[in-house]
Design an enzyme around this catalytic site. Structure first.
Site, PDB file in Angstrom:
ATOM      1  N   CYS A   1      -1.956 -42.549  32.540  1.00 16.20           N
ATOM      2  CA  CYS A   1      -3.126 -41.822  33.067  1.00 16.20           C
ATOM      3  C   CYS A   1      -4.399 -42.461  32.532  1.00 16.20           C
ATOM      4  O   CYS A   1      -4.746 -43.554  32.955  1.00 16.20           O
ATOM      5  CB  CYS A   1      -3.062 -40.334  32.745  1.00 16.20           C
ATOM      6  SG  CYS A   1      -2.647 -39.967  31.030  1.00 16.20           S
ATOM      7  N   SER A   2      -5.087 -41.813  31.626  1.00 11.87           N
ATOM      8  CA  SER A   2      -6.390 -42.325  31.212  1.00 11.87           C
ATOM      9  C   SER A   2      -6.733 -41.868  29.801  1.00 11.87           C
ATOM     10  O   SER A   2      -7.902 -41.709  29.473  1.00 11.87           O
ATOM     11  CB  SER A   2      -7.463 -41.825  32.178  1.00 11.87           C
ATOM     12  OG  SER A   2      -7.395 -40.407  32.263  1.00 11.87           O
ATOM     13  N   CYS A   3      -5.721 -41.642  28.959  1.00 13.70           N
ATOM     14  CA  CYS A   3      -5.979 -41.169  27.592  1.00 13.70           C
ATOM     15  C   CYS A   3      -6.876 -42.172  26.873  1.00 13.70           C
ATOM     16  O   CYS A   3      -6.644 -43.384  26.935  1.00 13.70           O
ATOM     17  CB  CYS A   3      -4.668 -40.977  26.833  1.00 13.70           C
ATOM     18  SG  CYS A   3      -3.625 -39.720  27.598  1.00 13.70           S
TER      19      CYS A   3
END
Lengths: 103, 210
Positions: free
Chosen positions: B107-109
């Site tokens: 995702c985009s952590c």
């Protein structure tokens, strides 16, 4: 959960493209979608893993087609619906009302 | 709201967000002023300047650096940077032998408390897909060529553990103050997709650290 989001090591996406002087948000709706998601998260009705599941548990084509904040919006709508707070029918009806009033 | 010119309908997504906000406000679930404050925080207040202050302190103070590498979250918090994405921070040090690079394949952590919100490329498919498979190629996209004998370590972030790269201190920076050092620390150098700037590079590229 597997799915289109699990893309580590996948070929074919092409080179990394960077924008010069990229802004934090690219449109006003991105600002609002971001803030709505963070603000609704403060209620503690769902945690970060549940919100990711809501963004990723969907048809792969939809996931891949959506922009980043469109995925957030999709996830937020799912969580609001599951928690009985706002239904997608209500959103559609409000969109129609707002569209009438625009222009 | 009047940002749409007469006769130009807002895009479906923009309208959808507007409809959702209007319903949530009507139900008393969100306050538009609180939304404005959140946006202002992440657009204007929290950003890579925080991380640059951490890196500059580590370059200047070897005891701070030792604590930072041993316990990222607590040592970053000493400078006042705390938040829910900074709960479990791990700081990884670049050396002449080891280059660290951070990705979130799923995702985009990203460590919001020290870097702000992630850039679009970090959240986009090409970086997420390729960083773990051909990191040298990705670094080449960023204009960074590493010697063959430099080991690359790619860290895949999760919502529990987020990483900050401590870039190598550039040459020619002896005697610089923390503030002067911080100006050499770019966002991407703390993701690990580029090096910190030398003073000459910073002069040629004054916006780089923004």
């Amino acid at each position: 959960m597997n799915g289109a989001h699990d893309m580590g090591g996948m070929d074919g996406f092409g080179p990394v493209e960077r924008e010069a002087d990229a802004p934090i948000f690219h449109d006003e709706w991105e600002r609002r979608a971001f803030a709505l998601t963070v603000a609704m998260g403060f209620y503690g009705l769902w945690n970060i893993d549940i919100s990711r599941y809501a963004r990723e548990n969907r048809d792969p084509l939809g996931y891949l087609r959506d922009s980043y904040y469109e995925r957030w919006l999709y996830g937020l709508e799912s969580l609001l619906e599951q928690n009985g707070l706002v239904s997608r029918e209500e959103i559609a009806a409000r969109m129609a009302e707002l569209a009438e009033g625009v222009g | 709201m009047s940002e749409h010119r007469h006769g130009t309908p807002p895009s479906d997504t923009a309208l959808r967000v507007k409809a959702l906000e209007s319903l949530l406000v009507e139900k008393g679930l969100v306050d538009p002023a609180a939304l404005d404050a959140l946006i202002d925080t992440y657009e204007n207040k929290v950003g890579p300047r925080n991380g640059a202050a951490v890196v500059a302190r580590a370059w200047s103070d070897s005891e701070y650096k030792a604590r930072l590498l041993a316990d990222g979250s607590a040592t970053i918090a000493e400078l006042g940077f705390t938040g829910r994405t900074g709960d479990h921070m791990v700081v990884v040090e670049n050396t002449p032998r080891v280059h660290n690079m951070v990705v979130c394949t799923l995702c985009s952590c990203y460590p919001w408390t020290v870097l702000g919100l992630p850039p679009v490329w970090y959240k986009a498919s090409p970086y997420r897909a390729r960083a773990v498979k051909e990191p040298r190629g990705v670094l080449r996209d960023f204009g960074v060529e590493l010697a063959e004998d430099v080991e690359i370590r790619v860290w895949d972030s999760t919502s529990e553990i987020r990483y900050l790269v401590l870039p190598e201190r550039p040459p020619g920076t002896e005697g610089l103050s923390e503030a002067e050092l911080a100006a050499l620390v770019t966002r991407d150098s703390m993701i690990g997709t580029e090096r910190a700037l030398t003073p000459d590079e910073a002069r040629a590229k004054p916006e780089a650290a923004e």
